[in-house]
Each structure stands twice: as C-alpha cells, then as structure tokens.
Write a protein that holds these residues in place. Structure first.
Motif, PDB file in Angstrom:
ATOM      1  N   SER A   1       1.655  -2.542   3.479  1.00 36.53           N
ATOM      2  CA  SER A   1       0.833  -2.800   4.667  1.00 36.53           C
ATOM      3  C   SER A   1       0.460  -4.274   4.803  1.00 36.53           C
ATOM      4  O   SER A   1      -0.316  -4.630   5.676  1.00 36.53           O
TER       5      SER A   1
ATOM      6  N   HIS B   1      -2.738   9.004   7.873  1.00 40.25           N
ATOM      7  CA  HIS B   1      -3.749   7.975   7.594  1.00 40.25           C
ATOM      8  C   HIS B   1      -5.140   8.593   7.527  1.00 40.25           C
ATOM      9  O   HIS B   1      -5.389   9.637   8.142  1.00 40.25           O
TER      10      HIS B   1
ATOM     11  N   SER C   1       1.414   6.307   7.121  1.00 44.03           N
ATOM     12  CA  SER C   1       1.248   5.106   6.296  1.00 44.03           C
ATOM     13  C   SER C   1       2.305   5.039   5.206  1.00 44.03           C
ATOM     14  O   SER C   1       2.496   3.995   4.594  1.00 44.03           O
TER      15      SER C   1
ATOM     16  N   HIS D   1       2.575   1.041  11.081  1.00 42.69           N
ATOM     17  CA  HIS D   1       3.551   0.468  10.149  1.00 42.69           C
ATOM     18  C   HIS D   1       4.827   0.027  10.840  1.00 42.69           C
ATOM     19  O   HIS D   1       5.441  -0.964  10.458  1.00 42.69           O
TER      20      HIS D   1
ATOM     21  N   LYS E   1       1.254  -5.776  10.090  1.00 47.49           N
ATOM     22  CA  LYS E   1       2.260  -5.222   9.158  1.00 47.49           C
ATOM     23  C   LYS E   1       3.641  -5.697   9.604  1.00 47.49           C
ATOM     24  O   LYS E   1       3.947  -6.877   9.469  1.00 47.49           O
TER      25      LYS E   1
ATOM     26  N   ARG F   1       3.887   3.216  -3.633  1.00 48.45           N
ATOM     27  CA  ARG F   1       4.544   2.835  -2.379  1.00 48.45           C
ATOM     28  C   ARG F   1       4.982   1.384  -2.504  1.00 48.45           C
ATOM     29  O   ARG F   1       4.217   0.530  -2.972  1.00 48.45           O
TER      30      ARG F   1
END
Ligand code: DSN
Length: 407
Positions: free
Chosen positions: A26, A117, A167, A195, A221, A352
C-alpha cells in the motif's frame, strides 16, 4: 531540543527509506514535485466548502487548484463527478456509506481474510458498528472470487449496498458481474479501487466508473500520488456525496494534498504512466515465479497486479514473525490474513508483498530475483543472526543502486 530531535529523526527516516527495500503493497514513492506540494503554505488556509461556495475568504487559488483536481480526476477515470477532499480511503468509504445508508441497513462485502478492507464492515470500524454486515468469502478451492456464491448471498440478504474492492486480492475483478448482482437485488454498488486505481485509469483493469454508483480510491498506492482519498460518482449522487464529505464527516480540506492530487492525476494521464503500470505487472510475475521456485505457496497461484500474497504455513512461520525477521534485514513487508485463516490478524498465516516501491525505484529483473532469494534464505534460517546481517548488507548495496530521490 525537541525540534532538533524531530529534524534528526526525519533525516534518519530519509536514510532509512533509501536503505530499505519497501515491499509494503500500500506504499509508494510519489514524484518529488508532489512531495513539494505537502509543505506549501497553501496548507495554512481554511477552505471549508467547495470551489465557488466557501465559508472563508481568500481562497481564490485554493478554488482554482481544487477545480483543476476535480476536472483531472473526472478525465482520468471517465467519471461524471469527483470529490477530491477525502483525507483517506476510509473517509471516502465513510462518506459513501453515510450518504446512502441508514443505521442498521445491510451491507454485503468481503471479509478481511478474503482481502476486504476494515472500512467495508469490520466490527472494529464505524462500518461494522453502524450497519448490518453480511460478508462474502473467496472460493475455498481456488481463492478466487466466486460470483455465484455472492449472487446467492445477495438474493438471500437483499443488501442495500454491495461493496467490492480489496486490500490483498492479487487477481482481476469483474466489476460488471457485481453490477449485475446489485441490479438484480436493487442494491447500490460501491467499487473500492484503492489498490488498483493505476491499473484502472490506464485501461489495464476493467473500469467500473461507467456503471457503479460509487467508486472510491486512494491516490498514493498504484497512482503514485499524495496520501489521500477521492470519491467518483454519477452526477445524480454529486450533491449527496459532497454534503456528506463536508460538512458531514470532514472539516477543512487539506489544500496542499489536493494540489498534489491534481499533479498526480495529470501525471497518470501520460503514456509513461501506462508503461509504469505494465512494468508493475511484469515485476510481480518475476517476483512470484522466483518465490514459487523457492517453494513458497502463493495464494491463487500468482498475481495480475502489484500484490502477491504468501501463505506461510508450509514454512512453519507466522506472518508476524516473518515481518519482524525481514525488517531486521531492511526488507519491509506486512503480515496479512490469508483466505480462511485460522489465525488472528495479529499473528496471521501470511505476508503481503507489493511491487510498487521497487518498480518506482526501477529495480532490474535480476535484482528482483535476488530479493526473492534473500527473503527465502532468511525465512529458511530464522535463527541465523549472522546470515540476517549479511543479507542486510546485500540489501543496502542493492538499495544504493536505486536512489528514491536523486538530488
Ligand atoms: N492500509 C491499506 C493497505 O494496507 O492496504 C489500506 O488502507
């Protein structure tokens, strides 16, 4: 004393960012010209209201800047109306929810484990506190969106609003199928493209603006702009949305950030930006293929965007521990739930990884493979402090090749 301390800490942060490989999906690095807008004295101004309709005097330049940001946002996404004032993606979502829902109305949205999210209905957020939330999950066998299951839930619960947007979902989303489902049960549709905004505006992902009721996104992002949010919607909702952003949930807008947003939209309209987004996809492929070669289990088997989600269960390490040990080697990732995770968000089963930062820094394919190998080496030798230090040195050497902000 405090001033010196803070200025020193800011200097240290600059050095730290230059010497770390940031794989947090992010985060990104905006152009220097955008950073410069942050500290402009236009931030001193109050400008409650909208261009031409303010509650303060002396805002002629603020008006001009915000009007440009609005026009550029509409042009970039092909939207009828844009509100560029939300301070963040959560604020953008909050404005949409409060604009069209009443307390207790039902929202159908993805749960955190499926990549949803917090502001989509998590019980610790305003969204879960004010509304009745029904969550949909990913498909258990493929970890992909199961549109038919979502349709069944929509038919059963008749939500007033369906939210789609993730996300930590590494694959493409068919927003038009969500529109079909929302139409069938007469729900509003909110697409949160926080995103993937850069992919959407360059045509490398389906754009929901022509059919969704509301589209929210963050500008920092894949768009590479300043930290903030925006809302795009049909003209018929413009007044409702604007009134909910201000005076509904926000006060004075951040004029310096809106200036940065205007520049970011202009830059994203250029051909160069499309090439950048294509490189993101290419780099993700190189990255996840190297991780697979190193026997990592990649959720959904790959990535169509900048996000790679790793299921660490076969490595006998949880996401929190992995995040901590990689940080020691100056590699930043974030712990993340995987679909149907049995662990809590504090100690989830995954991490992630994002390719935004390394793509902006123009990492070569060879160095991306090297980074994947370093991650593997560290996570396979957790207790080996010497190895971690040795890898950190290599990471710092790689970073020197790719300065973020060249003087
Ligand atoms: N915190 C952001 C992310 O990590 O995706 C979203 O708000």
């Amino acid at each position: 004393m405090t001033v010196t301390k803070i200025l020193n800490l800011l200097k240290e942060e600059e050095r730290y960012q230059e010497n770390t490989i940031n794989l947090i999906a992010s985060e990104n690095y905006p152009e220097k010209i955008i950073l410069q807008t942050y500290s402009n004295i236009i931030s001193n101004k109050y400008s409650e209201g909208y261009p031409g309709k303010r509650y303060y005097s002396g805002v002629k330049f603020v008006d001009e800047i915000e009007a440009i940001a609005i026009e550029k946002a509409k042009q970039l996404f092909g939207a009828e109306h844009a509100n560029v004032q939300p301070h963040s993606g959560t604020q953008a979502n909050m404005a949409v929810l409060f604009a069209v829902l009443n307390s207790g109305d039902t929202i159908l949205s993805a749960d955190l484990g499926s990549g949803g999210h917090i502001s989509h209905g998590n019980k610790f957020s305003f969204s879960g506190k004010f509304f009745n939330i029904v969550h949909y999950n990913l498909d258990e066998s493929t970890n992909l969106i199961n549109y038919e299951k979502i349709r069944e839930l929509a038919r059963k619960y008749k939500p007033k609003l369906i939210i789609v947007g993730y996300s930590s979902y590494p694959r493409k989303i068919d927003f038009s199928k969500f529109k079909e489902i929302a139409g069938e049960v007469n729900s509003y549709l909110l697409c949160d493209i926080a995103h993937i905004a850069g992919f959407v505006c360059t045509g490398l992902h389906q754009n929901p603006c022509s059919f969704a009721d509301f589209v929210t996104l963050t500008t920092h992002k894949s768009l590479r702009g300043p930290k903030g949010g925006i809302i795009l919607c049909k003209n018929k909702y413009a007044e409702q949305i604007d009134r909910m952003v201000f005076p509904g949930i926000q006060g004075g807008s951040l004029n310096n950030i809106i200036a940065g947003k205007a520049i970011c939209f202009e830059l994203a309209l250029k051909n160069e930006f499309k090439k950048y987004i294509q490189t993101l996809v290419d780099n993700s492929r190189v990255f996840y293929q190297s991780l697979i070669k190193n026997k990592f289990d990649i959720v959904s088997g790959g990535s169509d965007n900048h996000i790679i989600l790793i299921d660490l269960r076969n490595k006998n390490i949880d996401g929190h521990a992995a995040q901590e040990v990689l940080e020691k080697a100056n590699i930043l990732v974030n712990k993340n739930l995987i679909p149907f995770d049995k662990n809590s968000p504090v100690k989830p089963s995954g991490i992630r990884i994002g390719t935004l930062g390394i793509t902006t820094r123009k990492f070569s394919k060879k160095d991306i493979i090297k980074v994947a190998d370093i991650i593997s080496d560290i996570l396979n030798n957790l207790k080996d402090e010497n190895k971690i230090l040795e890898k950190r040195k290599i990471v710092e050497d790689i970073c020197k090749k790719y300065p973020i902000y060249k003087e």
